[in-house]
Design an enzyme around this catalytic site. Structure first.
Site, PDB file in Angstrom:
ATOM      1  N   TRP A 102       0.835  -1.214   0.000  1.00 43.47           N
ATOM      2  CA  TRP A 102       0.000   0.000   0.000  1.00 43.47           C
ATOM      3  C   TRP A 102       0.858   1.248   0.000  1.00 43.47           C
ATOM      4  CZ3 TRP A 102      -4.163  -1.158  -2.074  1.00 43.47           C
ATOM      5  CH2 TRP A 102      -4.859  -2.334  -1.761  1.00 43.47           C
ATOM      6  N   ASP A 172      -2.054   6.525   6.144  1.00 43.01           N
ATOM      7  CA  ASP A 172      -3.098   5.600   5.697  1.00 43.01           C
ATOM      8  C   ASP A 172      -3.439   4.731   6.908  1.00 43.01           C
ATOM      9  OD1 ASP A 172      -4.583   3.537   4.617  1.00 43.01           O
ATOM     10  OD2 ASP A 172      -3.187   3.086   2.982  1.00 43.01           O
ATOM     11  N   LYS A 196     -12.542  -2.084   6.067  1.00 42.20           N
ATOM     12  CA  LYS A 196     -11.764  -2.918   6.965  1.00 42.20           C
ATOM     13  C   LYS A 196     -12.347  -2.869   8.373  1.00 42.20           C
ATOM     14  CE  LYS A 196      -8.964  -3.325   3.455  1.00 42.20           C
ATOM     15  NZ  LYS A 196      -7.893  -2.445   3.042  1.00 42.20           N
TER      16      LYS A 196
HETATM   17  C1  LIG Z   1      -7.358  -2.007   1.657  1.00 40.30           C
HETATM   18  C2  LIG Z   1      -6.326  -0.942   1.798  1.00 40.30           C
HETATM   19  C3  LIG Z   1      -6.191   0.079   0.830  1.00 40.30           C
HETATM   20  C4  LIG Z   1      -6.972   0.142  -0.442  1.00 40.30           C
HETATM   21  O1  LIG Z   1      -8.265   0.431  -0.264  1.00 40.30           O
HETATM   22  P1  LIG Z   1      -9.287   0.467  -1.499  1.00 40.30           P
HETATM   23  O2  LIG Z   1     -10.491   1.026  -0.837  1.00 40.30           O
HETATM   24  O3  LIG Z   1      -9.444  -0.925  -2.008  1.00 40.30           O
HETATM   25  O4  LIG Z   1      -8.730   1.386  -2.544  1.00 40.30           O
HETATM   26  C5  LIG Z   1      -5.242   1.044   1.070  1.00 40.30           C
HETATM   27  N1  LIG Z   1      -4.458   1.025   2.164  1.00 40.30           N
HETATM   28  C6  LIG Z   1      -4.551   0.038   3.084  1.00 40.30           C
HETATM   29  C7  LIG Z   1      -3.662   0.061   4.271  1.00 40.30           C
HETATM   30  C8  LIG Z   1      -5.488  -0.973   2.925  1.00 40.30           C
HETATM   31  O5  LIG Z   1      -5.571  -1.937   3.846  1.00 40.30           O
END
Ligand SMILES: *Cc1c(COP(=O)(O)O)cnc(C)c1O
Length: 360
Positions: A102, A172, A196
């Site tokens: 990511w 993030d 998540k």
């Molecule tokens: C799942 C995830 C993403 C991507 O998210 P999307 O909504 O599928 O674009 C980005 N960063 C982290 C840490 C993730 O776990």
């Protein structure tokens, strides 16, 4: 009821109380005479939902008043472009720590717009640790410093934040939002895809310090401009109305549990049960160095691919699903987000013990 224990990394399990409440309100919300899905996003009823959702984010995370809270679309991944377009506007430069896929994707996207300085990486050991950072290597003139706080795929987490001084720290927090207390004031911007730990896919929560927005690059599409969404309280266009409603129910659930502090205590308990077992087992072992272990995503392996496959198959038959590791790591991964009860982890460990005894 025959709900399984769902260890999916995302979209992932939601509290059953939330699903049941949504089910009750599905056809007729309150006195509205219609479903939330059918409502105008400009209606009084919906205004209460979205404003209530924002208030709960602010209350639970103790968001300071000089931060905007926004509900956007385009997934966490759209933030990889929005952040450089909106924040990379002075020196067109950012620092980033490469701790997994990511962070890599965020760096690749930012590189399309600005200079990206990769401060450190843990690629040498399959991202199984968080690199030690040397402040002297940080750019003095970066517009922001970017990290992925919890690495969903590799199961690592920054337990100590980099000291970036006046340079805004951007994180993030897609896979760790509201899993433990976090001091929002230490960050310039935080974002999380909802799927998540917050609700269904389709909503991205962004929390940004006010002074960092309003200077987007000229090329920034209107829909990628934080200022537009901030000025319109996430109602510039039609927001993902139903998803935001479910998030509100999840936040109410968190509040009922006693808030983030209480949820954190449960998360720590769950993680300890699983890591303690992995540390004592002769068959299973965790893949991450102990000091950087995630509370939410726990990757583990045996030393035999066939045994891994057998375990995943038998676990599924026993009602423990989505334990297969990410395709880039192999092995297994148990994602134990807020909605996973302690009992789910206890039963998983019981099952692992039994599997180990049977397959010695
Ligand atoms: C799942 C995830 C993403 C991507 O998210 P999307 O909504 O599928 O674009 C980005 N960063 C982290 C840490 C993730 O776990």
């Amino acid at each position: 009821m025959s709900r399984v224990y769902n260890f999916s990394a995302g979209p992932s399990m939601l509290p059953v109380e939330v699903l049941e409440k949504a089910q009750k309100e599905m056809v007729e919300y309150g006195k509205a005479g219609m479903s939330v899905m059918e409502m105008s996003h400009r209606s009084k009823d919906y205004e209460e939902i979205i404003q209530g959702c924002e208030s709960l984010v602010r209350e639970l995370m103790h968001v300071p008043d000089n931060y905007k809270v926004m509900f956007l679309q385009g997934g966490g991944s759209s933030q990889f472009a929005m952040i450089p377009m909106n924040l990379g506007n002075k020196n067109k430069k950012c620092d980033i720590v490469i701790t997994g896929q990511w962070a890599k994707k965020a760096a690749q996207e930012a590189e399309r717009y600005i200079t990206v300085n990769k401060i450190a990486s843990s690629a040498d050991k399959t991202f199984s640790y968080i690199p030690k950072l040397d402040k002297n290597t940080f750019s003095k003139d970066a517009d922001y410093f970017y990290i992925c706080l919890n690495n969903t795929i590799y199961g690592t987490k920054f337990n100590e934040l980099p000291d970036t001084g006046d340079i805004p720290l951007v994180a993030d927090i897609s896979s760790c939002i509201m899993s433990e207390e976090l001091d929002v004031s230490k960050f310039g911007l935080l974002f999380a895809g909802a799927q998540k730990n917050l609700g269904p896919a389709g909503v991205t929560l962004v929390i940004v310090r006010e002074d960092l927005i309003g200077n987007a690059m000229d090329i920034t599409p209107t829909m990628f401009n934080y200022q537009i969404h901030a000025d319109n309280a996430s109602l510039y266009n039609t927001p993902p109305t139903y998803g935001i409603y479910i998030i509100k129910l999840v936040l109410e659930w968190i509040k009922e549990q006693g808030g983030i502090k209480a949820v954190q205590a449960v998360n720590e308990k769950k993680a300890k049960i699983l890591y303690d077992f992995l540390d004592s087992s002769d068959m299973f072992k965790g893949t991450v160095v102990p000091e950087d272990r995630s509370l939410m995503n726990v990757p583990f392996v045996t030393d035999d691919d066939d045994l891994n496959a057998k375990f995943i198959k038998e676990a599924k038959e026993a009602g423990f699903v989505n334990l297969k590791g990410h395709r880039s790591v192999g092995g297994m991964r148990a994602s134990i987000y807020n909605a996973m009860p302690v009992e789910g982890v206890e039963k998983l460990v019981e099952f692992m013990k039994k599997f180990e005894a049977e397959n010695k």
